[in-house]
Design a protein around this motif. Structure first.
Motif, PDB file in Angstrom:
ATOM      1  N   ALA A  96    -153.532  34.607-115.208  1.00  0.00           N
ATOM      2  CA  ALA A  96    -154.039  34.914-113.863  1.00  0.00           C
ATOM      3  C   ALA A  96    -155.042  36.064-113.902  1.00  0.00           C
ATOM      4  N   MET A  97    -154.734  37.108-114.674  1.00  0.00           N
ATOM      5  CA  MET A  97    -155.643  38.268-114.770  1.00  0.00           C
ATOM      6  C   MET A  97    -156.981  37.861-115.394  1.00  0.00           C
ATOM      7  N   ASN A  98    -156.917  37.079-116.452  1.00  0.00           N
ATOM      8  CA  ASN A  98    -158.161  36.612-117.079  1.00  0.00           C
ATOM      9  C   ASN A  98    -158.983  35.759-116.120  1.00  0.00           C
ATOM     10  N   ARG A  99    -158.297  34.885-115.386  1.00  0.00           N
ATOM     11  CA  ARG A  99    -159.010  34.043-114.407  1.00  0.00           C
ATOM     12  C   ARG A  99    -159.654  34.879-113.316  1.00  0.00           C
ATOM     13  N   ALA A 100    -158.944  35.916-112.869  1.00  0.00           N
ATOM     14  CA  ALA A 100    -159.496  36.784-111.821  1.00  0.00           C
ATOM     15  C   ALA A 100    -160.751  37.498-112.316  1.00  0.00           C
ATOM     16  N   ILE A 101    -160.695  38.030-113.544  1.00  0.00           N
ATOM     17  CA  ILE A 101    -161.870  38.729-114.102  1.00  0.00           C
ATOM     18  C   ILE A 101    -163.035  37.744-114.271  1.00  0.00           C
ATOM     19  N   GLU A 102    -162.725  36.578-114.822  1.00  0.00           N
ATOM     20  CA  GLU A 102    -163.790  35.592-115.071  1.00  0.00           C
ATOM     21  C   GLU A 102    -164.350  35.013-113.767  1.00  0.00           C
ATOM     22  N   GLY A 103    -163.562  35.093-112.696  1.00  0.00           N
ATOM     23  CA  GLY A 103    -164.013  34.561-111.405  1.00  0.00           C
ATOM     24  C   GLY A 103    -164.937  35.489-110.636  1.00  0.00           C
ATOM     25  N   LEU A 104    -165.130  36.712-111.119  1.00  0.00           N
ATOM     26  CA  LEU A 104    -166.019  37.656-110.426  1.00  0.00           C
ATOM     27  C   LEU A 104    -167.467  37.170-110.530  1.00  0.00           C
ATOM     28  N   ASN A 105    -168.189  37.180-109.409  1.00  0.00           N
ATOM     29  CA  ASN A 105    -169.583  36.705-109.469  1.00  0.00           C
ATOM     30  C   ASN A 105    -170.550  37.797-109.920  1.00  0.00           C
ATOM     31  N   VAL A 106    -170.046  39.020-110.086  1.00  0.00           N
ATOM     32  CA  VAL A 106    -170.787  40.090-110.765  1.00  0.00           C
ATOM     33  C   VAL A 106    -169.974  40.378-112.020  1.00  0.00           C
ATOM     34  N   LYS A 107    -170.601  40.344-113.178  1.00  0.00           N
ATOM     35  CA  LYS A 107    -169.831  40.441-114.418  1.00  0.00           C
ATOM     36  C   LYS A 107    -169.535  41.895-114.789  1.00  0.00           C
ATOM     37  N   PRO A 108    -168.260  42.270-114.853  1.00  0.00           N
ATOM     38  CA  PRO A 108    -167.921  43.642-115.242  1.00  0.00           C
ATOM     39  C   PRO A 108    -168.077  43.836-116.753  1.00  0.00           C
ATOM     40  N   ASP A 109    -168.298  45.071-117.169  1.00  0.00           N
ATOM     41  CA  ASP A 109    -168.319  45.340-118.614  1.00  0.00           C
ATOM     42  C   ASP A 109    -167.113  46.170-119.043  1.00  0.00           C
ATOM     43  N   PHE A 110    -166.240  46.491-118.077  1.00  0.00           N
ATOM     44  CA  PHE A 110    -165.028  47.253-118.387  1.00  0.00           C
ATOM     45  C   PHE A 110    -163.977  46.956-117.326  1.00  0.00           C
ATOM     46  N   ALA A 111    -162.716  46.893-117.745  1.00  0.00           N
ATOM     47  CA  ALA A 111    -161.631  46.623-116.788  1.00  0.00           C
ATOM     48  C   ALA A 111    -160.569  47.713-116.858  1.00  0.00           C
ATOM     49  N   LEU A 112    -160.114  48.144-115.683  1.00  0.00           N
ATOM     50  CA  LEU A 112    -158.962  49.036-115.570  1.00  0.00           C
ATOM     51  C   LEU A 112    -157.800  48.157-115.123  1.00  0.00           C
ATOM     52  N   ILE A 113    -156.745  48.114-115.912  1.00  0.00           N
ATOM     53  CA  ILE A 113    -155.671  47.149-115.672  1.00  0.00           C
ATOM     54  C   ILE A 113    -154.351  47.862-115.440  1.00  0.00           C
ATOM     55  N   ASP A 114    -153.681  47.497-114.350  1.00  0.00           N
ATOM     56  CA  ASP A 114    -152.383  48.090-114.051  1.00  0.00           C
ATOM     57  C   ASP A 114    -151.368  47.661-115.103  1.00  0.00           C
ATOM     58  N   GLY A 115    -150.581  48.623-115.600  1.00  0.00           N
ATOM     59  CA  GLY A 115    -149.534  48.276-116.554  1.00  0.00           C
ATOM     60  C   GLY A 115    -149.709  49.007-117.868  1.00  0.00           C
ATOM     61  N   ASN A 116    -148.942  48.568-118.861  1.00  0.00           N
ATOM     62  CA  ASN A 116    -148.998  49.263-120.154  1.00  0.00           C
ATOM     63  C   ASN A 116    -149.358  48.332-121.308  1.00  0.00           C
ATOM     64  N   ARG A 117    -149.707  47.076-120.983  1.00  0.00           N
ATOM     65  CA  ARG A 117    -150.093  46.136-122.050  1.00  0.00           C
ATOM     66  C   ARG A 117    -151.438  45.505-121.741  1.00  0.00           C
ATOM     67  N   VAL A 118    -152.264  45.411-122.769  1.00  0.00           N
ATOM     68  CA  VAL A 118    -153.558  44.740-122.601  1.00  0.00           C
ATOM     69  C   VAL A 118    -153.296  43.232-122.542  1.00  0.00           C
ATOM     70  N   PRO A 119    -153.767  42.570-121.471  1.00  0.00           N
ATOM     71  CA  PRO A 119    -153.530  41.132-121.378  1.00  0.00           C
ATOM     72  C   PRO A 119    -154.162  40.380-122.544  1.00  0.00           C
ATOM     73  N   ARG A 120    -153.412  39.459-123.097  1.00  0.00           N
ATOM     74  CA  ARG A 120    -153.943  38.604-124.148  1.00  0.00           C
ATOM     75  C   ARG A 120    -155.133  37.816-123.600  1.00  0.00           C
ATOM     76  N   GLY A 121    -156.180  37.700-124.396  1.00  0.00           N
ATOM     77  CA  GLY A 121    -157.321  36.864-123.997  1.00  0.00           C
ATOM     78  C   GLY A 121    -158.428  37.586-123.257  1.00  0.00           C
ATOM     79  N   ILE A 122    -158.221  38.860-122.954  1.00  0.00           N
ATOM     80  CA  ILE A 122    -159.253  39.571-122.187  1.00  0.00           C
ATOM     81  C   ILE A 122    -160.505  39.758-123.054  1.00  0.00           C
ATOM     82  N   LYS A 123    -161.656  39.479-122.447  1.00  0.00           N
ATOM     83  CA  LYS A 123    -162.893  39.399-123.232  1.00  0.00           C
ATOM     84  C   LYS A 123    -163.783  40.641-123.109  1.00  0.00           C
ATOM     85  N   ILE A 124    -163.377  41.604-122.299  1.00  0.00           N
ATOM     86  CA  ILE A 124    -164.199  42.822-122.151  1.00  0.00           C
ATOM     87  C   ILE A 124    -163.347  44.041-122.505  1.00  0.00           C
TER      88      ILE A 124
END
Length: 199
Positions: A96-124
């Motif tokens: 879900a997190m990866n889909r949300a990031i990829e669904g942004l129509n402005v492409k981010p170059d950095f993500a701040l993510i709630d929690g203590n684990r980096v989501p698997r598959g994150i591309k930035i």
């Protein structure tokens, strides 16, 4: 209260477009898990914005519209019930997190993510922040969008399956919810893997 310290630190490290990411619905016995990604204009003031869990439903609903109007870009996505059951709740949350990031129509170059684990598959590049929804404005905004979207979905499901009281507990394991499952059995949106612990 959340502020822009984490966003500023990312900009100081050379990133220019930062999104906040959070999820809602990892714990409930029913329904999908929902994640949101939000890019806010630098320093945008959104009065009253905080960790969605600290806000009343009414406040969250009001902030939901303000965040959508203020954001440079936002995206909300689900990890489905099937995914929760097939891969487990944590992996479904990452999807879900990866889909949300990829669904942004402005492409981010950095993500701040709630929690203590980096989501698997994150591309930035990203940074995880424990209790990020009460520290970062971008993450707090994402937490409100994810929570309101999922709550609205569960209110809709309450009309399809009125006997469970989803409009009240949104699928979380309250005494009334457990009692309804015992009386009526699970419905198609219940998570079988979460009901195994029931006696």
């Amino acid at each position: 209260m959340p502020d822009y310290e984490f966003e500023k630190a990312a900009v100081n490290s050379g990133f220019s477009c930062i999104c906040g990411v959070d999820e809602a619905g990892r714990g409930p016995l029913a329904g999908p898990v929902c994640a949101a990604a939000v890019i806010l204009p630098a320093g945008a003031v959104i009065e009253g914005l905080d960790d969605s869990k600290k806000l009343t439903e009414k406040k969250r609903e009001r902030l939901y519209d303000i965040i959508k109007q203020t954001a440079v870009a936002y995206s909300v996505a689900y990890g489905t019930l099937e995914e929760i059951e097939t891969v487990n709740i944590l992996e479904a949350t990452y999807l879900a997190m990866n889909r949300a990031i990829e669904g942004l129509n402005v492409k981010p170059d950095f993500a701040l993510i709630d929690g203590n684990r980096v989501p698997r598959g994150i591309k930035i590049p990203c940074e995880t922040i424990v209790k990020g929804d009460s520290k970062s404005m971008s993450v707090a905004a994402a937490s409100v969008l994810a929570k309101v979207t999922r709550d609205r979905y569960m209110r809709g499901m309450a009309q399809t399956y009125p006997q469970y009281g989803f409009e009240k507990h949104k699928g979380y394991g309250t005494a009334a919810h457990y009692a309804a499952i015992r009386e009526y059995g699970p419905c198609p949106i219940h998570r079988p893997s979460f009901l195994k612990k029931m006696h």
